[in-house]
Design a protein around this motif. Structure first.
Motif, mmCIF file in Angstrom:
data_model
loop_
_atom_site.group_PDB
_atom_site.id
_atom_site.type_symbol
_atom_site.label_atom_id
_atom_site.label_comp_id
_atom_site.label_asym_id
_atom_site.label_seq_id
_atom_site.Cartn_x
_atom_site.Cartn_y
_atom_site.Cartn_z
ATOM 1 N N HIS A 52 -7.520 -4.497 -6.399
ATOM 2 C CA HIS A 52 -8.363 -5.177 -7.383
ATOM 3 C C HIS A 52 -7.541 -5.758 -8.528
ATOM 4 C CE1 HIS A 52 -11.492 -2.713 -5.345
ATOM 5 N NE2 HIS A 52 -12.209 -3.799 -5.555
ATOM 6 N N PHE A 53 -6.364 -5.209 -8.754
ATOM 7 C CA PHE A 53 -5.530 -5.690 -9.863
ATOM 8 C C PHE A 53 -4.867 -7.021 -9.518
ATOM 9 C CE2 PHE A 53 -1.850 -5.961 -12.610
ATOM 10 C CZ PHE A 53 -2.320 -5.479 -13.828
ATOM 11 N N PHE A 54 -4.361 -7.154 -8.299
ATOM 12 C CA PHE A 54 -3.700 -8.387 -7.879
ATOM 13 C C PHE A 54 -4.744 -9.439 -7.489
ATOM 14 C CE2 PHE A 54 -0.093 -5.430 -6.359
ATOM 15 C CZ PHE A 54 0.505 -5.467 -7.611
ATOM 16 N N PRO A 107 7.771 -9.171 -3.973
ATOM 17 C CA PRO A 107 6.815 -8.597 -4.923
ATOM 18 C C PRO A 107 7.106 -7.140 -5.272
ATOM 19 C CG PRO A 107 5.862 -8.564 -2.742
ATOM 20 C CD PRO A 107 7.216 -9.216 -2.602
ATOM 21 N N LEU A 108 8.077 -6.532 -4.591
ATOM 22 C CA LEU A 108 8.496 -5.154 -4.861
ATOM 23 C C LEU A 108 10.010 -5.126 -5.004
ATOM 24 C CD1 LEU A 108 6.471 -3.148 -2.167
ATOM 25 C CD2 LEU A 108 5.956 -3.274 -4.607
ATOM 26 N N PRO A 152 0.820 -1.223 0.000
ATOM 27 C CA PRO A 152 0.000 0.000 0.000
ATOM 28 C C PRO A 152 0.851 1.270 0.000
ATOM 29 C CG PRO A 152 -0.828 -1.573 1.604
ATOM 30 C CD PRO A 152 0.484 -2.107 1.136
ATOM 31 N N MET A 153 1.976 1.248 0.714
ATOM 32 C CA MET A 153 2.818 2.437 0.836
ATOM 33 C C MET A 153 3.322 2.923 -0.513
ATOM 34 S SD MET A 153 6.378 2.848 2.989
ATOM 35 C CE MET A 153 7.403 2.081 1.727
ATOM 36 N N VAL A 154 3.676 1.976 -1.421
ATOM 37 C CA VAL A 154 4.248 2.408 -2.699
ATOM 38 C C VAL A 154 3.205 2.589 -3.794
ATOM 39 C CG1 VAL A 154 6.475 1.347 -2.166
ATOM 40 C CG2 VAL A 154 4.809 0.065 -3.525
ATOM 41 N N TYR A 155 2.082 1.850 -3.728
ATOM 42 C CA TYR A 155 1.094 1.936 -4.816
ATOM 43 C C TYR A 155 0.006 2.980 -4.571
ATOM 44 C CZ TYR A 155 3.009 -2.140 -7.200
ATOM 45 O OH TYR A 155 3.831 -3.002 -7.875
ATOM 46 N N ASP A 156 -0.370 3.182 -3.325
ATOM 47 C CA ASP A 156 -1.450 4.137 -3.057
ATOM 48 C C ASP A 156 -1.136 5.547 -3.548
ATOM 49 O OD1 ASP A 156 -2.987 2.145 -1.987
ATOM 50 O OD2 ASP A 156 -2.703 2.726 0.116
ATOM 51 N N PRO A 157 0.102 6.069 -3.367
ATOM 52 C CA PRO A 157 0.397 7.413 -3.889
ATOM 53 C C PRO A 157 0.285 7.527 -5.408
ATOM 54 C CG PRO A 157 2.020 6.785 -2.244
ATOM 55 C CD PRO A 157 1.228 5.563 -2.550
ATOM 56 N N LEU A 158 0.376 6.389 -6.110
ATOM 57 C CA LEU A 158 0.250 6.403 -7.573
ATOM 58 C C LEU A 158 -1.207 6.373 -8.020
ATOM 59 C CD1 LEU A 158 2.973 3.756 -8.581
ATOM 60 C CD2 LEU A 158 3.231 6.241 -8.403
ATOM 61 N N GLY A 159 -2.100 6.104 -7.072
ATOM 62 C CA GLY A 159 -3.502 5.941 -7.445
ATOM 63 C C GLY A 159 -3.751 4.632 -8.166
ATOM 64 N N PHE A 171 11.908 0.660 -0.957
ATOM 65 C CA PHE A 171 10.945 -0.079 -1.768
ATOM 66 C C PHE A 171 10.343 0.797 -2.859
ATOM 67 C CE2 PHE A 171 10.822 -3.057 1.874
ATOM 68 C CZ PHE A 171 11.033 -4.232 1.160
ATOM 69 N N LEU A 172 10.277 0.222 -4.058
ATOM 70 C CA LEU A 172 9.746 0.918 -5.227
ATOM 71 C C LEU A 172 8.704 0.037 -5.908
ATOM 72 C CD1 LEU A 172 13.132 2.227 -6.703
ATOM 73 C CD2 LEU A 172 11.437 3.555 -5.416
ATOM 74 N N PRO A 173 7.654 0.640 -6.475
ATOM 75 C CA PRO A 173 6.613 -0.165 -7.119
ATOM 76 C C PRO A 173 7.064 -0.699 -8.474
ATOM 77 C CG PRO A 173 6.185 2.170 -7.451
ATOM 78 C CD PRO A 173 7.381 2.088 -6.536
ATOM 79 N N ILE A 174 6.410 -1.767 -8.914
ATOM 80 C CA ILE A 174 6.516 -2.173 -10.314
ATOM 81 C C ILE A 174 5.675 -1.197 -11.120
ATOM 82 C CG2 ILE A 174 6.021 -3.999 -11.983
ATOM 83 C CD1 ILE A 174 6.202 -6.009 -9.652
ATOM 84 N N ARG A 175 6.227 -0.701 -12.209
ATOM 85 C CA ARG A 175 5.462 0.257 -13.027
ATOM 86 C C ARG A 175 4.144 -0.383 -13.480
ATOM 87 N NH1 ARG A 175 7.027 1.666 -17.746
ATOM 88 N NH2 ARG A 175 8.876 0.344 -18.040
#
Length: 304
Positions: free
Chosen positions: A43-45, A96-97, A31-38, A112-116
């Motif tokens: 639901h995707f995973f 997973p990250l 959540p920390m890395v994906y939520d800021p991206l919107g 930690f960085l998100p997968i694009r």
């Protein structure tokens, strides 16, 4: 060809995923890395992954032909997977990250960085599967991140330490007598890294070691290992090189401990310390337990 469902059941059983609830690390970091991206990761995973943060993150076509083995989802690893795979193929990873840990002789990392999202969408559209196994693999024996290092060093377990979940993430082990210099050289070649990160004492005689794959840069872990008789502490990271106030505070705390430790502290990079299980034990497991082709995807740079 293998069934995705059957492979998932076998991996869940191997790492005893039914004994785990949500992975304590990634239930925070995803959540920390994906939520800021919107990005609507929930639901995707896959629904089960959203609950446990282990297992199938993406579940593609049912028929599998090839499994690709990696440790972190770096840009290079994911591009290679997309280019080399056929629909239905599997990417099996520890994380997973991507965690940009930093280079002890270079640039510090971002953590930690998100997968694009574009890469995630490309994998889903190609009907590929992604299965990750974090702490269940860290506590698993004999196949696991620590087990692979013990196997490679021909180390004999004296006792586990650092209890976590259904097992332990560290081990105190006996090895054939060596020195700090020789052990460092052996680890450098074993993990295929240009250099180890080193702190502490240089010793002529070492026969008892602590093994803590990944982020072992925790003073209390090292103090416990030292109290249990370890003369050398082998881990991925002996320092936190995350470029933020938290990382700098961790680094300073470690340097205070370094001045007083009696051990040799040897870091082999977070990613390399956890890739070994893919390169050896998991490759062998897939070859012996399934009919899948196996492709290794080593990280382009281990100190990253």
């Amino acid at each position: 060809m293998e069934s995705r469902h059957a492979i998932g059941v076998a991996l869940d059983r191997l790492f005893r995923l039914d004994e785990w609830e949500a992975d304590p690390a990634f239930r925070r970091f995803i959540p920390m890395v994906y939520d800021p991206l919107g990005f609507d990761w929930a639901h995707f995973f896959e629904a089960d992954f959203v609950q446990r943060f282990n297992g199938f993150m993406l579940a593609g076509r049912e028929e599998m032909h090839t499994v690709f083995l990696a440790v972190f989802p770096t840009e290079g690893v994911l591009q290679s997977f997309l280019e080399q795979s056929e629909p239905g193929d599997l990417l099996f990873m520890h994380h997973p990250l991507f965690m940009e840990c930093g280079d002890p002789r270079g640039t510090w990392g971002q953590g930690f960085l998100p997968i694009r999202p574009e890469l995630l969408q490309a994998m889903k559209e190609k009907e590929l599967s992604v299965y990750t196994c974090h702490l269940p693999m860290d506590t698993s024996l004999p196949i696991g991140t620590g087990g692979a290092i013990m196997e490679a060093l021909e180390a004999e377990m004296i006792r586990p330490f650092l209890p976590f979940g259904n097992g332990h993430i560290g081990a105190i082990c006996r090895i054939q007598e060596t020195s700090t210099s020789d052990l460092s050289d052996r680890l450098r070649h074993l993990f295929d890294i240009p250099y180890v990160d080193f702190e502490g004492k240089t010793l002529d005689r070492i026969d008892t070691i602590a093994i803590v794959p990944g982020c072992g840069d925790v003073v209390s872990y090292m103090q416990e290992a030292e109290a249990l008789g370890a003369q050398a502490y082998i881990t991925g990271e002996i320092h936190c090189h995350i470029d933020n106030p938290y990382g700098k505070q961790r680094f300073a705390h470690m340097m205070e401990y370094v001045a007083e430790t009696t051990m040799s502290l040897i870091g082999v990079s977070h990613s390399a310390s956890e890739y070994l299980v893919m390169k050896t034990q998991m490759k062998r497991w897939f070859e012996q337990s399934t009919s899948l082709g196996v492709v290794l995807l080593p990280q382009e740079k281990w100190w990253l």
